[in-house]
Design a protein around this motif. Structure first.
Motif, mmCIF file in Angstrom:
data_model
loop_
_atom_site.group_PDB
_atom_site.id
_atom_site.type_symbol
_atom_site.label_atom_id
_atom_site.label_comp_id
_atom_site.label_asym_id
_atom_site.label_seq_id
_atom_site.Cartn_x
_atom_site.Cartn_y
_atom_site.Cartn_z
ATOM 1 N N MET A 220 -4.382 -1.331 -8.519
ATOM 2 C CA MET A 220 -4.387 -2.162 -7.326
ATOM 3 C C MET A 220 -5.647 -3.028 -7.276
ATOM 4 O O MET A 220 -6.735 -2.584 -7.630
ATOM 5 C CB MET A 220 -4.322 -1.284 -6.086
ATOM 6 N N GLN B 16 -2.168 11.144 -8.456
ATOM 7 C CA GLN B 16 -3.118 10.733 -9.496
ATOM 8 C C GLN B 16 -2.382 10.210 -10.726
ATOM 9 O O GLN B 16 -2.781 9.210 -11.326
ATOM 10 C CB GLN B 16 -4.029 11.910 -9.864
ATOM 11 N N ASN C 287 1.683 2.663 -3.851
ATOM 12 C CA ASN C 287 0.852 3.656 -4.548
ATOM 13 C C ASN C 287 0.375 4.736 -3.581
ATOM 14 O O ASN C 287 -0.561 5.458 -3.857
ATOM 15 C CB ASN C 287 -0.326 2.991 -5.270
ATOM 16 N N ARG D 63 -0.905 6.755 -9.853
ATOM 17 C CA ARG D 63 -1.923 5.720 -9.652
ATOM 18 C C ARG D 63 -2.595 5.297 -10.955
ATOM 19 O O ARG D 63 -3.142 4.201 -11.042
ATOM 20 C CB ARG D 63 -2.966 6.221 -8.646
ATOM 21 N N LEU E 133 -1.285 4.682 -0.896
ATOM 22 C CA LEU E 133 -2.523 4.595 -0.117
ATOM 23 C C LEU E 133 -2.147 4.714 1.354
ATOM 24 O O LEU E 133 -2.929 5.129 2.190
ATOM 25 C CB LEU E 133 -3.238 3.263 -0.363
ATOM 26 N N ARG F 112 0.815 -1.219 0.000
ATOM 27 C CA ARG F 112 0.000 0.000 0.000
ATOM 28 C C ARG F 112 0.848 1.268 0.000
ATOM 29 O O ARG F 112 0.359 2.339 -0.358
ATOM 30 C CB ARG F 112 -0.949 -0.004 1.208
#
Lengths: 245, 241
Positions: free
Chosen positions: B81, B73, B48, B76, B50, B45
């Motif tokens: 994911m 953005q 990316n 991602r 998160l 995680r």
């Protein structure tokens, strides 16, 4: 004449008034709920605006301040009777020199009140969604705004359809308090009928019956609407073939 | 393709990740294994963002990830994911789930995005389920929609966070086969999983984690045949009971 007989006579004499009152009641309840939903959407959006660490201090402060304002708004409207709100609003505005009509004042008070309740319902709806919903949206490269608008809000709204219906029904009944500022809704008309004929009990039993029938019809209508949207889903299910793994 | 340097993550109760350094190469299938709480999902995680690392850096190609919307953005869009619990958008059909981000994030027209979404769903074997809502699908089908949703973005890397852990046993196979098919196309995949059979067959590389550290980082076959550490040996032994 028996009680029933007097009531029938009263109905025959007074039904144009009652229908006029019912019309106002329904319009106030329906538009009050719709406007309330609109205002509630704005309030919850302001309250949920994403605050990022690296934003300028001023922007962060404004966002947080606005969020607090919406919470105070909700606290005020949920914490005081609508009757009192109507008085404050109507007499307050007129005292300050704003001429505002009965109906405009009544509709505004219902809308503002409904907005407070629906903001809380929306908040619960949004908080009830799995945090994974926004993680999934963000992980696809969506902005926080897109995530909120396209993924979170539609699901929260869908889940709150019964709560909106409930609010509409509450409003059909609670608009009765607007009679204090002279809004000619159903209860106001009933009272007019009573004082004109001195048949107080009969008049208010009659008004109760009209309220009851209206609410029961509305409940049934709302049930059909929600069943319709469920059917939508099952039609989707049945129209697709079951093959493929 | 992805570089992790001195990565440390602390949620406030002691570090979950302690100084992790890794590089993931293009076209490589990496499986991350390890006991619960070893930090493997947190590591994934962080790739990316998160999860925002407490210390250290994550780089995707030549971009260093920072907590700025435009950068996150952009990254991602390329690093998709797939989650353990699918997280499909419940108010949308399978097709809408897959076309939403191509439309709104990549700015494709509705037609082009829908076509992409349909192609992705066909690729995962769901061409007869385009207009189904998630609640009418089995767990395995849901996870394949989630994979299609990732594919429709045409990402350079897909991260899988225990993609089969929430599934009924009989649904596990179809999802693993779908992932294996992506591996066969030389996609870059990073998979956190306990599925040893899958790891043996599909992975190029296995990273074994324990207590927030990378304990082993090896070619898949050498990891399973001859794990270097006692900890990994025990772990493999327990998985194969």
């Amino acid at each position: 004449m028996s009680f029933l007989g007097r009531m029938t006579a009263l109905f025959i004499e007074g039904y144009p008034l009652l229908i006029e009152g019912l019309r106002s009641t329904l319009l106030l309840a329906i538009f009050g709920t719709l406007f309330g939903l609109g205002i509630g959407l704005i309030l919850i959006t302001v309250q949920k605006l994403h605050v990022m660490d690296q934003e300028p201090f001023f922007k962060k402060t404004v966002k947080k301040f606005n969020a607090q304002l919406t919470k105070m708004y909700v606290a005020f409207f949920r914490g005081t009777p609508m009757l009192v709100q109507a008085m404050v609003f109507y007499y307050g505005l007129n005292q300050m020199g704003f001429r505002i009509g009965f109906y405009a004042a009544g509709l505004t008070v219902v809308s503002l009140n409904t907005a407070a309740y629906l903001t809380e319902v929306l908040k619960a709806g949004l908080n009830g969604l799995d945090v994974g919903q926004s993680e999934a949206a963000l992980s696809l490269g969506m902005t926080h705004g897109q995530t909120y608008r396209l993924v979170l809000l539609p699901q929260a709204l869908k889940n709150m359809v019964p709560a909106i219906g409930n609010e509409l029904i509450v409003n059909i009944k609670d608009t009765a308090v607007l009679s204090v500022i002279g809004v000619g809704e159903l209860f106001y008309m009933g009272r007019a009928l009573a004082s004109r004929t001195f048949l107080y009990t009969e008049a208010f039993v009659l008004v109760s019956i009209v309220y009851l029938i209206t609410v029961l019809v509305m409940v049934e209508l709302l049930k059909r609407i929600s069943r319709l949207s469920d059917k939508d889903a099952s039609r989707l299910l049945n129209s697709q073939s079951e093959v493929g793994v | 393709m992805i570089t992790v340097e001195n990565l440390l993550k602390d949620f406030g109760q002691g570090p979950i990740l302690k100084d992790v350094n890794l590089t993931f190469k293009e076209g490589e299938v990496t499986v991350i294994m390890g006991p619960s709480g070893s930090g493997k999902s947190t590591l994934l995680r962080c790739l990316n963002f998160l999860e925002i690392p407490t210390e250290g850096q994550v780089m995707f190609e030549d971009i260093t990830l920072i907590e700025t919307p435009a950068i996150l953005q952009a990254v991602r869009q390329e690093v998709a994911m797939v989650f353990q619990s699918f997280y499909l958008f419940n108010h949308m059909t399978a097709l809408e789930n897959c076309s939403l981000a191509p439309r709104k994030v990549l700015g494709l027209s509705k037609e082009v995005a829908s076509q992409r979404a349909e192609d992705a769903l066909v690729e995962v074997g769901l061409k007869d389920f385009l207009h189904r809502l998630p609640k009418t699908l089995s767990g395995g089908q849901k996870q394949r929609v989630a994979i299609a949703r990732a594919l429709a973005m045409k990402p350079k890397v897909i991260l899988f966070d225990e993609p089969t852990s929430a599934l009924d046993p009989e649904n596990v196979q179809e999802v693993l086969q779908t992932i294996a098919a992506l591996a066969a196309k030389k996609m870059t995949l990073i998979v956190v999983t306990h599925e040893m059979g899958f790891a043996k067959k599909v992975a190029d590389r296995v990273i074994f984690m324990d207590e927030g550290n990378v304990v082993e980082d090896a070619k898949a076959h050498s990891f399973f045949i001859a794990p270097k550490t006692e900890r990994a040996r025990n772990f493999i032994k327990n998985l194969s009971y």
